[in-house]
Design an enzyme around this catalytic site. Structure first.
Site, PDB file in Angstrom:
ATOM      1  N   ARG A  35       0.869  -1.055  -0.170  1.00 19.40           N
ATOM      2  CA  ARG A  35      -0.136  -0.100   0.036  1.00 19.40           C
ATOM      3  C   ARG A  35       0.811   1.215  -0.081  1.00 19.40           C
ATOM      4  NH1 ARG A  35      -2.043   2.754   4.921  1.00 19.40           N
ATOM      5  NH2 ARG A  35      -3.416   4.184   4.574  1.00 19.40           N
ATOM      6  N   ARG A  76     -11.046  20.236   8.563  1.00 17.99           N
ATOM      7  CA  ARG A  76     -10.497  20.709   9.726  1.00 17.99           C
ATOM      8  C   ARG A  76     -11.007  22.179  10.173  1.00 17.99           C
ATOM      9  NH1 ARG A  76      -5.854  17.300   9.888  1.00 17.99           N
ATOM     10  NH2 ARG A  76      -5.147  16.254   7.871  1.00 17.99           N
TER      11      ARG A  76
END
Length: 470
Positions: A35, A76
């Protein structure tokens, strides 16, 4: 190199696993799929790792699968005048679109799609769920909240909105650039973050245009409401337990994991269980007993693969983490209870010739104690059907397409081999007999069960079953 297990291992590459020797060691220890986490690292770093993996593939003669994991949208808060504030339970706190630096009364939340989706009574989770707010009042530009669980909140910490579906594409501009780069590099799987609904997968599939296969990361509770449709739309699923654990009660995650694994197995779609599987091995040479049990549970449930994240990417013991996961899987699959538990979940074949042939192949292989089921495939559908059956013998996948061979490395019980095109079914059976011996799956006079679609090259046309003797 033949693995002595059916469940696969996904290892994330990073600073602790970036060199040729480090990556070769991970492969030797048991990593099947590698990955690349596009939340970190420059394109040059990822390109170098792809180059190393393709060279390792040539060196070992084994197809190696590469997954790119897109970052997805990151929600965020803005910044604070003093860098951080302390939020206390019972106090009011305002979120708005004003970009001015925040204080202990308010902060910028530069995501209008959140304000459009939330309602009074909804929860907002900040900093991975450490701080919990309750929405008291809201409009399209702001939300007045009450602090339910307080703590210190600093600049640009993450925001989770567990009870709302946000009008937000799972692909940011960064993701689109990363995706194009990854496809140019020839990645095999694209893991899509922030999947909320089936339409999110359709958007990615249009951009990928068949150059890779898609993994839907289930990390939002809203995605679970559309689980069947998402599984139908995607090529594989990842149970992203870290994010699910933030947005859901911890006690709900284990049962949800089992539901997702079961649903994917019924649909014949590969499923990966991920996040914090051997977390303590980031800094310790051995896992906790609870972590070993966690990996074992996923194996008993019949997941196609289990995944290491920071353990192999940034930890002090990357090779040991892969080796430990390998040993846990092998031990579980030797357990006398393993087949009993695995076979307790077994879907009814669809009323098609292809499914009937594949179900029969499993039964025949078990009855005659075959050395292996051999599938000949172009698109991979014949092999995935065989994997869905979770047979008690290995599945040897023969394909003339290296792309198919690499992608099917992910599937439970499958050992892929790139081979030449077969001219006839008899030619293919003869080739299979030789490969079974060469790859270490059988010896002279062993029986094998062979399935394929004739004429060759027709995707999904599994229509032949034959018993052959090596």
């Amino acid at each position: 190199m033949r693995r002595q297990r059916s469940t696969k291992i996904v290892a994330t590459l990073g600073p602790s696993s970036a060199t040729v020797e480090q990556i070769r060691t991970l492969f030797a220890a048991g990593a099947d799929v590698f990955r690349l986490n596009f939340s970190h690292g420059a394109h040059e770093d990822h390109a170098e790792r792809v180059k190393i993996l393709r060279a390792l593939e040539e060196e070992t003669g084994r197809p190696i699968s590469i997954m790119m994991d897109l970052q997805g949208p990151k929600l965020r808060v803005g910044t604070f005048a003093e860098g951080k504030v302390a939020l206390h339970a019972g106090r009011r706190f305002r979120l708005d679109l004003d970009k001015a630096a925040g204080d202990d009364n308010r902060v910028c939340l530069p995501h209008p799609e959140i304000f459009k989706a939330i309602q009074p009574g909804d929860a907002l989770l900040l900093d991975d769920g450490k701080i919990r707010l309750k929405v008291m009042a809201c409009d399209d530009k702001s939300a007045d909240t009450e602090v339910i669980a307080g703590g210190v909140l600093s600049d640009r910490k993450g925001v989770n909105v567990p009870n709302a579906v946000l009008d937000l594409s799972p692909l940011t501009d960064k993701d689109r650039r990363d995706l194009q780069f990854g496809l140019d590099q020839g990645v095999d799987w694209v893991a899509l973050s922030f999947v909320q609904r089936p339409e999110d997968i359709a958007e990615a599939r249009k951009l990928i245009a068949g150059r890779a296969t898609i993994i839907a990361k289930l990390e939002k509770p809203s995605a679970i409401q559309h689980l069947a449709e998402i599984i139908e739309m995607t090529d594989a699923v990842m149970v992203a337990r870290g994010d699910l654990g933030v947005e859901m009660a911890p006690e709900d995650v284990p049962s949800l994991q089992k539901q997702i694994v079961r649903a994917c197995r019924m649909a014949g779609k590969p499923v990966i269980v991920a996040t914090q599987m051997l977390e303590s091995m980031i800094s310790a040479p051995a896992p906790t007993r609870a972590e070993a049990s966690d990996v074992a549970t996923a194996v008993y449930d019949g997941a196609d693969a289990v995944m290491l994240s920071a353990e192999s990417a940034a930890g002090q013991y990357p090779t040991e983490s892969v080796a430990m996961m390998n040993r846990i899987i092998e031990r579980v699959e030797r357990d006398s209870l393993y087949r009993t538990i695995l076979d307790a979940v077994h879907g009814t074949p669809d009323a098609t010739g292809q499914d009937a042939i594949t179900a029969a192949a499993r039964q025949v292989a078990e009855t005659i104690s075959a050395a292996a089921i051999v599938t000949y495939t172009t698109s991979g559908s014949t092999t995935l059907r065989a994997s869905r059956e979770r047979p008690p013998v290995p599945i040897l996948c023969l394909t003339s397409k290296i792309e198919t061979a690499r992608r099917l490395v992910m599937a439970w019980g499958v050992h892929t081999v790139k081979t030449r095109d077969a001219r006839t079914f008899a030619d293919m059976v003869q080739s299979a007999q030789g490969i079974v011996v060469k790859e270490g799956f059988g010896r002279k006079d062993d029986k094998i069960v062979v399935t394929a679609g004739v004429p060759f090259g027709t995707p999904g046309a599994t229509n032949v079953l034959r018993i052959a003797r090596v």
